[in-house]
Scaffold this active site. Structure first.
Site, mmCIF file in Angstrom:
data_model
loop_
_atom_site.group_PDB
_atom_site.id
_atom_site.type_symbol
_atom_site.label_atom_id
_atom_site.label_comp_id
_atom_site.label_asym_id
_atom_site.label_seq_id
_atom_site.Cartn_x
_atom_site.Cartn_y
_atom_site.Cartn_z
ATOM 1 N N THR A 1 0.826 -1.217 0.000
ATOM 2 C CA THR A 1 0.000 0.000 0.000
ATOM 3 C C THR A 1 0.858 1.264 0.000
ATOM 4 O O THR A 1 0.391 2.318 -0.408
ATOM 5 C CB THR A 1 -0.909 0.032 1.249
ATOM 6 O OG1 THR A 1 -0.099 -0.315 2.380
ATOM 7 C CG2 THR A 1 -2.049 -0.934 1.133
ATOM 8 N N ASP B 1 9.546 0.970 4.903
ATOM 9 C CA ASP B 1 10.636 0.329 5.647
ATOM 10 C C ASP B 1 11.534 1.377 6.284
ATOM 11 O O ASP B 1 11.905 1.278 7.456
ATOM 12 C CB ASP B 1 11.475 -0.547 4.712
ATOM 13 C CG ASP B 1 10.622 -1.545 3.945
ATOM 14 O OD1 ASP B 1 9.461 -1.753 4.337
ATOM 15 O OD2 ASP B 1 11.125 -2.098 2.957
HETATM 16 C C1 GLA Z 1 9.038 -3.855 0.569
HETATM 17 C C2 GLA Z 1 9.197 -2.393 0.189
HETATM 18 C C3 GLA Z 1 8.186 -1.518 0.923
HETATM 19 C C4 GLA Z 1 6.760 -2.060 0.770
HETATM 20 C C5 GLA Z 1 6.705 -3.557 1.048
HETATM 21 C C6 GLA Z 1 5.376 -4.164 0.723
HETATM 22 O O1 GLA Z 1 9.352 -4.035 1.918
HETATM 23 O O2 GLA Z 1 10.503 -1.948 0.475
HETATM 24 O O3 GLA Z 1 8.284 -0.195 0.463
HETATM 25 O O4 GLA Z 1 6.246 -1.764 -0.498
HETATM 26 O O5 GLA Z 1 7.702 -4.277 0.330
HETATM 27 O O6 GLA Z 1 4.391 -3.673 1.561
#
Ligand code: GLA
Length: 382
Positions: free
Chosen positions: A39, A175
């Site tokens: 999302t 993240d």
């Molecule tokens: C990875 C990406 C995040 C996010 C997740 C899925 O961790 O680095 O930015 O998009 O996947 O939610």
């Protein structure tokens, strides 16, 4: 994975490597996402927590614009100049730090060179954001060495750009934001459109259990970028800036390729689930939280198609445990980890039971460990 090096061991390794005293220690955690998957790059909502596993960088500044870095866990080392720093094909592991250096310079910070050693215990490629931990620790190390501070949202944006330009993953910002902003004992409701966030206390008497399938992500970058492009195509067809602005009713009005429509259905419903989860947490309805996590996993499996045989098995085994409210894959998917919300008292029995059942069914040794929601990135003088 062997236990992480202690702070004193890290400092010793710095002294042995560079023959001079270390000046600072920076740290930044990995993250686990409770709900709100895929999302963030749709301007939507996420609900991650920083975890008790982190990357640490012990460093001292240099005055010649050179960065020397030893990755103790990988047994690798690199050196580069700030000015004009480029991604390295031979030393791809260092591109997170190179990209952060480039981003800080581009943002106009008075960056100094560094001698540094780095080590951590966030498993690599497991969906727990080891790369964001490296990026956010690097921002902390460079900023302490240069005598400036970087606001957390900008630090996260610099980390994200490092991934886009130096690594090639078109990731969102969840993240890096979780690693930068984490708060002990709280999950973070983040609005990825305006980057506002709200800490939500983790409920008393519960535990967050991370379950690593022992399968590392495969082809994650290309499949991830493809999902992102499909979401952008759906938003364009719907005439909205991002899927955050779309509803299922709007989706029913347009004629989209089936696969694009399924991706959009996931994102639209997942955004709603994040807000429903926060409401359920706030009123203490953990069974509702669990059923929303289950719905999220089913949607990631069936509509977004980022689960795997091993993740599905792990989620099923976790969900069957007494005291488990709910479980789902966490992170991008394509391998890596599941997360479960459990009654705290049920964890000790669940770990051996799930480990054994997973070994029998899949033939791999999983790693299961509870975590508390931890504090975000920081730096200290030695
Ligand atoms: C990875 C990406 C995040 C996010 C997740 C899925 O961790 O680095 O930015 O998009 O996947 O939610």
């Amino acid at each position: 994975m062997p236990g992480p090096l202690t702070t004193n061991e890290l400092i010793d390794r710095f002294n042995q490597t560079y023959g001079r005293p270390a000046v600072l220690i920076a740290r930044a955690p990995g993250r686990v996402n409770i709900i709100g998957e895929h999302t963030d790059y749709n301007d939507g909502f996420v609900l991650p927590a920083a975890i008790e596993r982190e990357t640490r960088i012990v460093a001292a500044p240099r005055d010649d614009g050179v960065v020397r870095l030893v990755a103790l866990d990988l047994g690798r080392e690199t050196a580069f100049r700030f000015a004009g720093v480029q991604p390295s094909h031979e030393q791809a592991w260092s591109n997170y730090v190179r990209g952060v250096a480039a981003g800080l310079l581009a943002a106009g910070y008075p960056v100094r060179g560094l001698d540094a050693v780095m080590s951590g215990d966030v498993p690599i490629g497991a969906g727990l954001s080891s790369s964001a931990a490296v990026e956010m620790a690097a921002v902390q190390a460079f900023s302490a060495a240069g005598g400036f501070t970087v606001p957390p949202a900008q630090a996260a944006a610099i980390g994200q750009k490092a991934e886009h330009l130096f690594v090639g993953t078109q990731c969102g910002m969840m993240d890096q934001l979780a690693s930068a902003l984490g708060q002990e004992g709280h999950v973070l409701l983040i609005d990825c459109r305006d980057l506002s966030y709200q800490p939500v206390p983790t409920p008393a008497d519960t535990a967050i259990l991370i379950a690593d399938t022992a399968v590392r992500r495969q082809l994650a970058s290309s499949a991830y970028n493809e999902r992102r492009a499909q979401c952008e195509a759906a938003a364009r067809a719907l005439g909205v800036a991002a899927l955050r602005d779309a509803t299922l009713a709007m989706l029913a009005q347009v004629d989209l390729p089936d696969v694009v429509a399924r991706r959009a259905r996931h994102v639209i419903a997942e955004n709603d689930r994040v807000l429903e989860t926060v409401a359920a947490l706030q009123r203490g309805d953990l069974h509702k939280v669990g059923s929303l996590m289950a719905a999220s996993h089913a949607s990631l499996r069936d509509l977004y198609e980022v689960s795997s045989l091993e993740l599905d098995a792990m989620v099923e085994l976790l969900t069957a445990q007494p005291g488990c409210y709910g479980a789902r894959l966490t992170g991008a998917g394509f391998g890596g980890c599941a997360v479960a919300l459990m009654a705290a008292g049920a964890v000790a029995a669940a770990i051996p039971a799930v480990s054994e059942a997973y070994r029998v069914r899949i033939g791999l040794n999983p790693a299961l460990y509870p975590t508390r929601a931890a504090a975000g990135a920081s730096v200290a003088r030695i």
